[in-house]
Structures are given as C-alpha cells and as structure tokens.
Scaffold this active site. Structure first.
Site, mmCIF file in Angstrom:
data_model
loop_
_atom_site.group_PDB
_atom_site.id
_atom_site.type_symbol
_atom_site.label_atom_id
_atom_site.label_comp_id
_atom_site.label_asym_id
_atom_site.label_seq_id
_atom_site.Cartn_x
_atom_site.Cartn_y
_atom_site.Cartn_z
ATOM 1 N N GLU A 176 8.747 10.042 -0.967
ATOM 2 C CA GLU A 176 9.093 11.333 -0.385
ATOM 3 C C GLU A 176 10.405 11.241 0.406
ATOM 4 O O GLU A 176 11.269 12.091 0.290
ATOM 5 C CB GLU A 176 7.969 11.764 0.550
ATOM 6 N N ARG A 201 -4.900 -0.609 -4.496
ATOM 7 C CA ARG A 201 -6.206 -0.161 -5.009
ATOM 8 C C ARG A 201 -6.314 -0.304 -6.515
ATOM 9 O O ARG A 201 -7.412 -0.397 -7.069
ATOM 10 C CB ARG A 201 -6.496 1.264 -4.541
#
Ligand code: AMP
Length: 172
Positions: free
Chosen positions: A97, A60
């Site tokens: 993560e 993006r």
C-alpha cells in the site's frame, strides 16, 4: 463445510493498520476439524495433477502449503520476505500500500520444468503472489495454479496473476 470454515475466520478491525480488516485464520488452525477441512480443500484441488512441489508464501502459506506437500508426498519450497533465506537467492520486488517490499527464493529450490502449485492463506491485491510467480518463473518452474483459502474479491488480485489459474475457497 465451507460455511463452518467461514466461522473460523475472525475479522480484526484496523490491523495491522487503520482501515485494514485483517482475516485472522488462527481459529481454523486451533480447531482440529476445521484445520483438517481446510487442508482437504487444497488436497482435493491438487490430487492427480502430477505436481512436483508446493510453494508456500511467508508465513501463513507455510502452514497450509507444507501440510499439503506432506500429504501429497512431494517437496515444499518456502518463499520468504527478504533477508531470511541463508543461501543464494532470486529476488522479486512488489508494491505494498505504501512503498515496496521484496520476496526471496533459493536459486536451487526447484529444477527447470518442475510442476509447482503456489499456496497462501489469502489473496488480497495480488502483489505478493505475483512476486512469488515471478520467482518461480525466474528459476524455470512451471506454475500450474495459485491456491488460496481466502480471496478478497473486491481487490481484484487475480488479475495480477494472469495468466496463472487462481483458485480460492472462501470469497469475500
Ligand atoms: P496481497 O499482496 O495484497 O495479495 O497480500 C497478500 C498477503 O498479505 C498474504 O500473504 C496475506 O496473508 C496477507 N494479507 C493481505 N491482506 C490481508 C488481510 N486483510 N487479512 C489477512 N492477511 C492479509
């Protein structure tokens, strides 16, 4: 206008995995007024800064970054997830993560000393943009500022980018 832009960010629960609230910016992209306004926010920050290149982060960051570069009349450099760029690259690891990932940039994407601004849609933990900053530094670019449409402030991502100045327009 900032409040109108906020209405163009759709929260999607549990995407891409459980517990993550994904900030979906596609409603901004598909609305001509909001897309224009979002680009203007980046442009206002960057005009007059004598920038040589905009560096955008996969994927993006390409949408916002390349449009800003076009408007400023300067070059655009993509930083991609590993394995997508065809020529010789520099690689930077960063932590997700769970586990690690790698970002790549072409070794000749910028010349030593060039003044660059980093653009992405969203700053979360800062791992991705810190890797991008490391790549810019590896090839000798001068990172003036990192700019994000959205910042998830509770994740303190801007700490990972220190000492690079960080700007975000919509904070959560
Ligand atoms: P981070 O490395 O944690 O700062 O993550 C930033 C990158 O992951 C950006 O390229 C974002 O597009 C994407 N990202 C991370 N968290 C989110 C989220 N909650 N919603 C949308 N995109 C996200």
């Amino acid at each position: 206008m900032l409040e109108r832009l906020r209405t163009g960010i759709r929260d999607v629960a549990d995407f891409p995995k459980k517990g993550i609230t994904f900030k979906d910016i596609t409603p901004i992209l598909s609305d001509p007024g909001m897309f224009h306004a979002s680009i203007d926010l980046f442009l206002e920050r960057s005009r007059g800064k004598k920038i040589d290149k905009i560096v955008g982060i996969d994927a993006r960051g390409f949408l916002f970054g390349s449009t800003v570069a076009y408007e400023l009349g300067i070059g655009f450099v993509p930083i991609r997830k590993r394995g997508k760029l065809p020529y010789k690259t520099e690689i930077a690891k960063y932590s997700l993560e769970y586990g690690e990932a790698e970002m790549e940039m072409h070794i000749d994407a910028m010349m030593a000393g060039e003044r660059v601004v980093l653009v992405d849609d969203l700053l979360a933990t800062g791992g991705t943009s810190a890797a991008a900053a490391a790549l810019i530094s590896k090839v000798g670019g001068q990172l003036l500022e990192a700019q994000f449409l959205i910042e998830l402030e509770f994740l303190h991502g801007r700490k990972k980018l220190q000492p690079t100045p960080v700007v975000s327009f919509l904070k959560y």
